[in-house]
Write a protein that holds these residues in place. Sequence first.
Motif, PDB file in Angstrom:
ATOM      1  N   VAL A 220       0.782  -1.470   0.184  1.00  0.00           N
ATOM      2  CA  VAL A 220       0.044  -0.083  -0.107  1.00  0.00           C
ATOM      3  C   VAL A 220       0.615   0.959  -0.286  1.00  0.00           C
ATOM      4  O   VAL A 220       1.796   1.417   0.198  1.00  0.00           O
ATOM      5  CB  VAL A 220      -1.069  -0.321   1.344  1.00  0.00           C
ATOM      6  N   HIS A 221       0.406   2.539  -0.345  1.00  0.00           N
ATOM      7  CA  HIS A 221       0.965   3.935  -0.135  1.00  0.00           C
ATOM      8  C   HIS A 221      -0.173   4.320  -0.469  1.00  0.00           C
ATOM      9  O   HIS A 221      -1.516   4.457  -0.286  1.00  0.00           O
ATOM     10  CB  HIS A 221       1.695   4.428  -1.607  1.00  0.00           C
ATOM     11  N   THR A 222       0.122   5.917   0.865  1.00  0.00           N
ATOM     12  CA  THR A 222      -0.700   6.677   1.131  1.00  0.00           C
ATOM     13  C   THR A 222      -1.108   8.054   0.522  1.00  0.00           C
ATOM     14  O   THR A 222      -0.657   7.817  -0.628  1.00  0.00           O
ATOM     15  CB  THR A 222      -0.619   7.169   2.848  1.00  0.00           C
ATOM     16  N   MET A 223      -2.027   8.378   0.702  1.00  0.00           N
ATOM     17  CA  MET A 223      -3.042   9.519   0.395  1.00  0.00           C
ATOM     18  C   MET A 223      -1.110  10.387  -0.157  1.00  0.00           C
ATOM     19  O   MET A 223      -1.563  11.608  -0.963  1.00  0.00           O
ATOM     20  CB  MET A 223      -3.748   9.778   1.001  1.00  0.00           C
ATOM     21  N   ASP A 224      -0.848  10.800   1.027  1.00  0.00           N
ATOM     22  CA  ASP A 224       0.276  11.501   1.488  1.00  0.00           C
ATOM     23  C   ASP A 224       0.726  11.875   0.464  1.00  0.00           C
ATOM     24  O   ASP A 224       1.621  12.733  -0.611  1.00  0.00           O
ATOM     25  CB  ASP A 224       0.248  12.052   2.308  1.00  0.00           C
ATOM     26  N   GLU A 225       1.462  10.408   0.406  1.00  0.00           N
ATOM     27  CA  GLU A 225       2.145   9.903  -0.605  1.00  0.00           C
ATOM     28  C   GLU A 225       2.511   9.874  -1.789  1.00  0.00           C
ATOM     29  O   GLU A 225       3.138  10.908  -3.152  1.00  0.00           O
ATOM     30  CB  GLU A 225       3.250   7.857  -0.645  1.00  0.00           C
ATOM     31  N   VAL A 226       1.227  10.086  -2.253  1.00  0.00           N
ATOM     32  CA  VAL A 226       0.500  10.185  -4.003  1.00  0.00           C
ATOM     33  C   VAL A 226       0.460  11.786  -4.675  1.00  0.00           C
ATOM     34  O   VAL A 226       1.399  12.435  -5.652  1.00  0.00           O
ATOM     35  CB  VAL A 226      -0.736   9.658  -4.273  1.00  0.00           C
ATOM     36  N   LEU A 227      -0.191  12.699  -3.108  1.00  0.00           N
ATOM     37  CA  LEU A 227      -0.588  13.492  -2.848  1.00  0.00           C
ATOM     38  C   LEU A 227       0.813  14.598  -3.525  1.00  0.00           C
ATOM     39  O   LEU A 227       0.795  15.327  -4.270  1.00  0.00           O
ATOM     40  CB  LEU A 227      -0.869  14.127  -2.098  1.00  0.00           C
ATOM     41  N   LEU A 228       1.845  14.189  -2.653  1.00  0.00           N
ATOM     42  CA  LEU A 228       3.247  14.778  -2.711  1.00  0.00           C
ATOM     43  C   LEU A 228       3.388  14.772  -4.355  1.00  0.00           C
ATOM     44  O   LEU A 228       4.156  16.250  -4.823  1.00  0.00           O
ATOM     45  CB  LEU A 228       4.155  14.329  -2.153  1.00  0.00           C
ATOM     46  N   THR A 229       3.648  13.513  -4.918  1.00  0.00           N
ATOM     47  CA  THR A 229       4.436  13.551  -6.114  1.00  0.00           C
ATOM     48  C   THR A 229       3.178  14.364  -7.618  1.00  0.00           C
ATOM     49  O   THR A 229       4.005  14.839  -7.816  1.00  0.00           O
ATOM     50  CB  THR A 229       4.685  12.301  -6.633  1.00  0.00           C
ATOM     51  N   MET A 230       1.437  13.642  -6.754  1.00  0.00           N
ATOM     52  CA  MET A 230       0.854  14.527  -8.231  1.00  0.00           C
ATOM     53  C   MET A 230       1.353  16.136  -8.144  1.00  0.00           C
ATOM     54  O   MET A 230       0.856  16.678  -9.136  1.00  0.00           O
ATOM     55  CB  MET A 230      -0.135  14.286  -7.439  1.00  0.00           C
ATOM     56  N   MET A 231       0.733  16.662  -6.969  1.00  0.00           N
ATOM     57  CA  MET A 231       1.440  18.286  -6.541  1.00  0.00           C
ATOM     58  C   MET A 231       2.167  18.713  -6.859  1.00  0.00           C
ATOM     59  O   MET A 231       2.792  19.942  -7.690  1.00  0.00           O
ATOM     60  CB  MET A 231       0.669  18.686  -5.209  1.00  0.00           C
ATOM     61  N   LYS A 232       3.353  18.581  -6.199  1.00  0.00           N
ATOM     62  CA  LYS A 232       4.236  19.189  -6.260  1.00  0.00           C
ATOM     63  C   LYS A 232       4.979  19.238  -7.463  1.00  0.00           C
ATOM     64  O   LYS A 232       6.066  19.970  -7.912  1.00  0.00           O
ATOM     65  CB  LYS A 232       5.671  18.272  -5.004  1.00  0.00           C
ATOM     66  N   GLU A 233       5.268  17.938  -8.365  1.00  0.00           N
ATOM     67  CA  GLU A 233       5.694  17.830  -9.096  1.00  0.00           C
ATOM     68  C   GLU A 233       4.904  17.474 -11.009  1.00  0.00           C
ATOM     69  O   GLU A 233       5.523  17.568 -12.045  1.00  0.00           O
ATOM     70  CB  GLU A 233       6.641  16.244  -9.586  1.00  0.00           C
TER      71      GLU A 233
END
Length: 396
Positions: A220-233
């Motif tokens: 599993v990977h968390t909402m925050d892990e996905v959000l961080l790459t999705m938004m920052k990059e």
Amino acid sequence: MRKLLCTLALLLVCLATDAQTTEREQRYRQQVTSRLDSLMGDTLLQTTQLGLMIWDLDADTVVYQKGEQQRLRPASTQKVLTAVTAIDRLGGDYQFKTELRYTGEVVNRVLTGDVYCVGKFDPCFNNEDMNAFVESIRQLQVDTIRGHIYADKSAKDMNLLGEGWCWDDKNPVLSPLLYQRQDHFVEDFINQLHQQGIVIDAYSGTNQCPANALLLCRRVHTMDEVLLTMMKESDNLYAEAMFYQLDMIDGTHPATAKGAAEVVKSQITRLGKNANTFSVADGSGLSLYNYTTAELEVLMLRHAARNKWIDIHLRPSLPVAGVDGTLEKRMVQSPAKGNVQAKTGTVTGVSSLAGYCTAPTGHRLCLSIINQGVRSMKLGRDFQDKVCEILCSKIK
């Protein structure tokens, strides 16, 4: 009497302070309005469209607006709509999952049965996760697999590209079962099993995992892990994975872009807008069929800021001006550096910015700027940076 005098003195001080604060805020508003009015004469706006809205979150009122209801292509600021809706509807503790399951039995170190790699569109699945899958097979104490090794991609439809995507762009692959962003999960899994000396006397293919299959491994990977790459990059694959989760949550049918879009539209309706006046085609902003307004983006950002369970996940994921992500090299020599937290957007002809900053009065602001029809992305970015500089500049 002394207590009464002290109370009156304190009241007078508070009134004086409030008056000074109100005067300071008025001066700030006047300064911002004057400077933005001057910026509206920029030659860029003679041949392009602009959607601009700035909202004071503490006063809960508009600071400035221009073309805020113009329906424009948002580019990657579409990710703001996706992120806010996903955090609100799925929750900040939501997990992106990939599972390894099997049927049959192990006799004399031979698994006679089928192995299922079950994808639920986790864009983060990496080498560490694949090693865990391989190790779970080793822990079954088998040296041979006899049966099938299936890819279960039933969590979403079979469309690998989004509607309205340009064919010649570097588009992400919309498969729910990905390894290192590619749609060859089972092949890589089999190769790594071979490297561990496990004989594969089996066929690979695609099939849905039966309900009675036993769980071997779940990554599993968390909402925050996905959000961080999705938004920052501004990662489009991560955004689409987030988008499809909106229609994947009940597990009753393969998720579709249309189903996910309906969830975003229902969020728009909850914010008091007519969802049918907007177009939601994907979660990343790649599609040329997306149409939104600066006003709607501000409404989404305002909703997030007013709800701590959203803000606590969204705010840290946004690029910071002059510091990181897609804003790392922007506003470096500006009072906006380290202050503006915002999602950038770029597709051919469109440059956009949506996020937050803090005014010199201490009030929190949210803003959306969409420049459409720009031939040079630099011109659009420069315009947005000027707006941010004006908002963050000291009061004169």
